[in-house]
Design an enzyme around this catalytic site. Structure first.
Site, PDB file in Angstrom:
ATOM      1  N   THR A  82     -51.321-112.708 -55.046  1.00  0.00           N
ATOM      2  CA  THR A  82     -51.011-111.340 -54.640  1.00  0.00           C
ATOM      3  C   THR A  82     -52.212-110.407 -54.779  1.00  0.00           C
ATOM      4  O   THR A  82     -52.148-109.276 -54.328  1.00  0.00           O
ATOM      5  CB  THR A  82     -49.848-110.776 -55.484  1.00  0.00           C
ATOM      6  OG1 THR A  82     -50.226-110.809 -56.863  1.00  0.00           O
ATOM      7  CG2 THR A  82     -48.576-111.591 -55.278  1.00  0.00           C
ATOM      8  N   HIS A 135     -43.623-106.361 -44.831  1.00  0.00           N
ATOM      9  CA  HIS A 135     -42.570-105.460 -44.356  1.00  0.00           C
ATOM     10  C   HIS A 135     -42.534-104.180 -45.181  1.00  0.00           C
ATOM     11  O   HIS A 135     -42.741-104.212 -46.396  1.00  0.00           O
ATOM     12  CB  HIS A 135     -41.185-106.129 -44.478  1.00  0.00           C
ATOM     13  CG  HIS A 135     -41.013-107.287 -43.569  1.00  0.00           C
ATOM     14  ND1 HIS A 135     -40.658-107.149 -42.245  1.00  0.00           N
ATOM     15  CD2 HIS A 135     -41.148-108.615 -43.779  1.00  0.00           C
ATOM     16  CE1 HIS A 135     -40.582-108.344 -41.686  1.00  0.00           C
ATOM     17  NE2 HIS A 135     -40.880-109.252 -42.593  1.00  0.00           N
ATOM     18  N   ASN A 165     -53.585-129.411 -43.983  1.00  0.00           N
ATOM     19  CA  ASN A 165     -52.690-130.555 -44.061  1.00  0.00           C
ATOM     20  C   ASN A 165     -51.314-130.221 -43.504  1.00  0.00           C
ATOM     21  O   ASN A 165     -51.026-129.074 -43.163  1.00  0.00           O
ATOM     22  CB  ASN A 165     -52.610-131.064 -45.494  1.00  0.00           C
ATOM     23  CG  ASN A 165     -53.895-131.747 -45.906  1.00  0.00           C
ATOM     24  OD1 ASN A 165     -54.511-132.450 -45.108  1.00  0.00           O
ATOM     25  ND2 ASN A 165     -54.327-131.522 -47.125  1.00  0.00           N
TER      26      ASN A 165
END
Length: 184
Positions: free
Chosen positions: A149, A97, A67
């Protein structure tokens, strides 16, 4: 899966991407590094969706919907199975990172890129974030606004920041007893 190659009925801005038959890509979607993007048959890619492989690849299965305002950064590779629903504002980031070396600024540290894999028949709720290294099991549901996570098991319903398993799909819900309200 049949793919449309660079031909007359593929808009010039999509040439090089592998687009399945019957797929719809909004003219307002952004697909970068076309040769590293594959979109399956009958899949819908909405307005302001960004598919950015960043040196990796992005593969979306058949019968999916991405969407409006979905962003996929695929440095480590992103695969989305068949029949998935990815709601408005979802971000999937397949890299991270480095930040542990205190002698270097963060922008000079190496990145890691393990990739993200989403199984078949998954629903990712609005404004959720799925981070690098995560595998989302087939049949699972990610609640709106979640930050994923860790891996999500098959048929799990997860939500929160960080996302955690609430229950399995198909398991009986706890039912609340309705108490009547007094009439004023």
């Amino acid at each position: 899966m049949r793919w449309l190659r660079a031909c007359a009925n593929v808009p010039p801005r999509l040439r090089g991407a592998r687009i399945g038959t019957g797929a719809y890509i909004s003219p307002r979607a952004l697909l970068q590094e076309h040769s590293r993007i594959a979109v399956g048959q009958r899949t819908l890619v909405g307005r302001h969706v960004e598919l950015v492989p960043q040196g990796g690849s992005i593969t979306i299965g058949s019968d999916c919907s991405l969407n409006n305002h979905v962003v996929l950064y695929g440095a480590g590779g992103i695969t989305v199975g068949d029949g998935c629903r990815i709601a408005t504002g979802v971000v999937i980031v397949a890299f991270n990172h480095g930040y542990d070396d205190l002698t270097l600024p963060i922008h000079r540290q190496p990145i890691t890129a393990r990739g993200v894999a989403v199984g078949d028949d998954v629903w990712i709720g609005a404004r959720s974030i799925v981070l690098d290294g995560v595998t989302v099991g087939s049949g699972s549901v990610i609640g709106a606004g979640s930050v994923v996570t860790h891996d999500v098991p098959e048929f799990a319903m997860v939500a929160g920041n960080p996302a955690h398993v609430l229950r399995r799909r198909g398991a009986a819900r706890a039912t609340a007893v309705a108490t009547p309200r007094p009439v004023p």
